[in-house]
Design a protein around this motif. Structure first.
Motif, short mmCIF file in Angstrom:
data_model
loop_
_atom_site.label_atom_id
_atom_site.label_comp_id
_atom_site.label_asym_id
_atom_site.label_seq_id
_atom_site.Cartn_x
_atom_site.Cartn_y
_atom_site.Cartn_z
N VAL A 37 2.53 14.76 33.26
CA VAL A 37 2.99 13.77 33.96
C VAL A 37 2.87 12.82 33.22
N GLY A 38 1.84 12.85 32.33
CA GLY A 38 1.17 11.58 31.36
C GLY A 38 1.49 11.47 30.06
N VAL A 39 1.66 13.25 29.75
CA VAL A 39 2.20 13.53 28.40
C VAL A 39 3.99 13.15 28.20
N TYR A 40 4.39 13.86 29.49
CA TYR A 40 5.94 13.18 29.21
C TYR A 40 5.87 12.02 29.57
N ARG A 41 5.11 10.96 30.21
CA ARG A 41 5.15 8.66 30.19
C ARG A 41 5.20 8.33 28.45
N THR A 42 4.16 10.20 28.29
CA THR A 42 3.64 8.56 27.03
C THR A 42 4.92 9.12 25.65
N GLU A 43 5.41 10.01 26.27
CA GLU A 43 6.41 10.87 25.05
C GLU A 43 7.60 9.84 24.76
N CYS A 44 8.40 9.53 26.63
CA CYS A 44 9.10 8.58 26.63
C CYS A 44 8.57 7.11 26.48
N ASP A 45 8.33 7.09 26.90
CA ASP A 45 7.77 5.48 26.01
C ASP A 45 7.99 4.95 24.37
N GLU A 46 7.25 6.18 24.14
CA GLU A 46 7.14 6.17 22.62
C GLU A 46 8.71 6.60 21.52
N ILE A 47 9.58 6.93 22.90
CA ILE A 47 10.49 7.16 22.18
C ILE A 47 11.25 5.96 22.40
N VAL A 48 11.23 5.48 23.04
CA VAL A 48 11.92 4.29 23.56
C VAL A 48 11.12 2.48 22.67
N ALA A 49 9.87 2.84 22.29
CA ALA A 49 9.61 2.10 20.83
C ALA A 49 9.84 2.62 19.47
N ASP A 50 10.22 3.58 19.70
CA ASP A 50 10.83 3.79 18.44
C ASP A 50 12.20 3.59 18.02
N GLY A 51 12.89 2.54 18.97
CA GLY A 51 14.39 2.19 19.09
C GLY A 51 15.30 3.36 19.70
N TYR A 52 14.46 3.66 20.67
CA TYR A 52 15.27 4.55 21.29
C TYR A 52 15.95 6.41 20.13
N ARG A 53 14.92 6.56 20.02
CA ARG A 53 14.96 7.46 18.97
C ARG A 53 15.34 8.28 19.88
N GLY A 54 16.50 9.07 19.26
CA GLY A 54 17.32 10.15 19.49
C GLY A 54 18.33 10.29 21.11
N PHE A 55 18.77 8.40 20.85
CA PHE A 55 19.85 8.04 21.68
C PHE A 55 20.89 7.82 20.56
N THR A 56 22.24 7.59 20.78
CA THR A 56 22.83 6.33 20.41
C THR A 56 23.30 5.65 21.14
N LEU A 57 23.19 4.24 20.66
CA LEU A 57 23.81 3.32 21.49
C LEU A 57 25.17 2.80 20.71
N HIS A 58 26.15 1.96 21.10
CA HIS A 58 27.32 2.04 21.10
C HIS A 58 27.10 0.80 21.47
N GLU A 59 28.02 -0.06 19.93
CA GLU A 59 27.96 -1.87 20.12
C GLU A 59 29.49 -1.92 21.16
N ALA A 60 29.47 -3.40 21.68
CA ALA A 60 31.16 -3.71 22.07
C ALA A 60 32.28 -4.32 21.30
N ARG A 61 32.63 -3.56 21.45
CA ARG A 61 34.82 -3.38 20.85
C ARG A 61 34.77 -2.30 19.91
N GLN A 62 33.34 -1.09 19.81
CA GLN A 62 32.89 0.26 18.74
C GLN A 62 33.66 0.36 19.51
N PRO A 63 35.48 1.69 19.66
CA PRO A 63 35.45 2.95 20.15
C PRO A 63 34.33 4.06 20.51
N VAL A 64 34.11 4.74 20.98
CA VAL A 64 33.59 5.54 20.98
C VAL A 64 33.90 6.36 20.67
N SER A 65 33.40 7.27 20.13
CA SER A 65 34.16 8.46 19.32
C SER A 65 33.93 10.04 20.46
N VAL A 66 35.54 10.18 20.68
CA VAL A 66 35.48 11.73 21.68
C VAL A 66 35.13 12.98 20.64
#
Ligand code: FAD
Ligand code: N01
Length: 545
Positions: free
Chosen positions: A516-545
């Protein structure tokens, strides 16, 4: 607002399920200023504790830990009466939470969500109910539970039985009186082990049909004294923090020694300590190699088997109750109140299905290879299609109409057990590949809810319309999950953790064992790294299929 007006509205989030996950998610999103609605098929809140009303149902993580921590004032006010609270008390707690935070006005009860479709153009989810109604939301959150999709056994004739049948996972609200009845219980997991001693006190004859014996320890349940409660409350914040940073969501001393490097006396003294305290996590973490080294684990198995042999009078029954086919802990171990003692009663019989499997259920009996047991009632304590069952029961369609069920045909694939590639703005609370059922689940629920709330706020603050993991990040996480599991003994068992209890389900360790603790740290670090491993789409930018 009427139901119809509500349904005509659009929401920031639709949440499925009003258990501890969905209730806190709703409260948290409201605090962040989001509009949200919970859809729940039950008639009330509580999830697990709404459905599982079988005799003897109670938690096996101490209530002082198995409770919300998000509101320091509330945790100081609420007083648990017992070390392990009963189902009615936990359900009272859930209802109190719903009242205290005025949750019910945003919960729709008695509605089954059956479909959810992501719209690439609007960047929103359409969520449909069995009633035919649909509503839309930017975010779709499944708080549908890991152990909410109950299952009957695959035994010919189940439907033919003419007496009363019950499943522990949806027990009648009015209770059941087995007085004077011949009862058959099929299943000896936690639900069977909790209910069997109480059913035995009522039934004229109880026959327990056991396929796999489980490891169980006496719960040592007791009323909580004012002194114990006061001591915990005096340092509740620190206590909760210890849980959050622990391995299984309960703060315990981290073992430094192998079970194999101490004397037998020292080892057994340690096991006896866990046994006397009725502390499952204490037993699992008695030594540092309990879940990684078979030889070390064997020593605990033998300790428990000797306890069973010491309690059960009939040697053959005792031996049938002794687990040999899996390491201790690799199937969910149990806490009980008088379980093994129950087999000393003259009205209780154990049938070892490994020796004589059930062949069929007839209108009046349960038939095995060599005997027929006439019964008036059957209790199915046969468990759940765990972790993925409730998720894939809904027809969830992500980008390009891809279904979650198809994506998970060969086992669940997620990033952090929270999000799925190709399914933007979709979240699973305590989803597969997160610590989830390998933890005090309220700790894991709160962490996921906080993470999802923060992600939604981040989108709002940055003007992004959607978030989803990349396939690469997801593949990496799934591989990490599997490697962590392969380093343990868990894959040696045929357990619901592995999906083995559901015919055809891919065999893979679903919860994350990294801690639990290790996992929490991993989740927090991913957020601190600017949502590492995630893609964020901006408004009006079409989401590709
Ligand atoms: P749930 O409580 O399962 O709630 C999910 C809700 O979603 C349900 O009410 C269900 O009706 C609803 N739902 C699902 N699908 C749909 C749909 N399609 N449409 C509408 N509604 C839907 N964990 C511990 O950590 N400690 C314990 O001691 C412990 N004891 C347990 C005892 C029992 C008998 C069981 C079965 C589980 C226990 N657990 C325990 C695990 C328990 O499930 C979690 O602790 C926790 O209660 C889960 O909360 P949840 O909100 O995630 O899911
Ligand atoms: O279900 P289970 P459960 N023929 O899957 C047997 C939580 N929980 O409802 O092991 C014959 O554990 C099956 O046999 P086998 C906890 O996380 C917590 O008891 O597959 N038998 C097994 O014995 C728990 O792990 C508490 O060989 C059949 C039983 O049915 C989880 O919920 C209390 C069969 C199912 O056991 C699920 O527990 C209750 C068949 N065809 C639940 N099919 C606490 O105390 C299945 N079985 C906190």
């Amino acid at each position: 607002m009427t139901d119809q007006e509500q349904l005509n509205s659009e929401y920031d989030a639709v949440i499925v399920g009003a258990g501890f996950g969905g209730m806190y998610m709703l409260h948290h999103l409201r605090e962040l200023g989001f509009s949200a609605i919970v859809l729940e098929r039950a008639a009330g809140v509580g999830g697990t504790w709404y459905w599982n009303r079988y005799p003897g149902a109670r938690c096996d993580v101490e209530s002082i830990n198995y409770s919300y921590s998000f509101d320091p004032a509330f945790e100081q006010e609420w007083v648990w009466s017992e070390k392990y609270a009963t189902q009615p008390e936990i359900l009272r707690y859930a209802n109190h939470v719903a009242d205290r935070y005025d949750l019910r006005k945003d919960i729709r009860f008695e509605v089954l969500v059956d479909k959810a479709v992501w719209n690439d153009t609007t960047n929103r989810w359409s969520v449909s109910m069995a009633t035919g109604e649909t509503l839309t939301a930017q975010h779709y959150i499944m708080a549908s539970g890991c152990l909410s999709h109950s299952k009957l056994p695959e035994i010919p004739g189940v439907e033919s039985f003419k007496g009363k049948t019950y499943h522990t996972g949806h027990w009648p609200h009015e209770g059941v009186d087995f007085t004077g009845l011949r009862v058959g219980v099929i299943g000896t997991g936690s639900s069977g082990i909790q209910s069997i001693p109480i059913i035995a006190e009522q039934a004229s004859q109880l026959t327990v049909f056991q396929r796999t014996p489980n490891f169980s320890m006496p719960a040592g349940n007791r009323p909580l004294t004012a002194e114990i409660v006061a001591a915990v409350k005096a340092r509740y914040p620190e206590h909760r923090e210890e849980n959050r940073t622990s391995g299984f969501g309960v703060g315990v001393e981290i073992p430094t020694k192998s079970a194999l490097e101490v004397t037998e006396e020292e080892r057994n003294a340690k096991y006896q300590d866990g046994w006397d305290q009725g502390n499952l996590v204490g037993m699992l973490l008695a030594f540092n190699d309990m879940i990684t080294n078979k030889e070390a684990n064997d020593t605990a198995c033998e300790f428990i088997r000797n306890k069973i042999r010491a309690v059960v009078n009939d040697p053959e029954t005792a031996e049938d109750l002794c687990p040999f086919d899996h390491p201790m802990g690799t199937k969910r171990p149990c806490l009980d109140t008088g379980y093994y003692e129950t087999f000393n009663r003259p009205n209780v019989k154990l049938v070892n299905l490994r020796k004589t499997p059930i062949t069929e259920i007839t209108p009046t009996s349960i038939r095995t290879h060599n005997a027929e047991f006439e019964v008036d009632a059957i209790v199915y304590a046969t468990g759940f299609d765990a972790m993925t069952g409730a998720l894939v029961a809904v027809d969830i369609r992500g980008k390009g109409g891809v279904t979650l069920k198809d994506e998970w045909e060969h086992g669940p694939r997620t990033y952090l057990g929270l999000c799925v590639a190709g399914f933007p703005n979709f979240y699973t609370i305590t989803g597969p590949t997160s610590p989830s059922v390998f933890s005090n689940m309220i700790v894991s629920i709160e962490q996921h809810v906080d993470w999802i709330g923060a992600a939604m706020k981040h989108l709002r603050d940055t003007g992004a319309v959607s978030i989803e993991p990349t396939l690469e990040a997801q593949d990496w996480w799934v591989q990490h999950n599997n490697e962590a599991g392969d380093a343990t003994l868990y894959p040696l068992a045929n357990s619901w953790y592995m999906g083995s209890n559901v015919p055809g389900k891919t065999r893979v360790l679903m919860p994350y064992i990294g801690g639990v603790g290790v996992y929490r740290t991993e989740c927090d670090e991913i957020v601190a790294d600017g949502y590492r491993g995630f893609t964020l789409h901006e408004a009006r930018q079409p989401v590709s299929v």
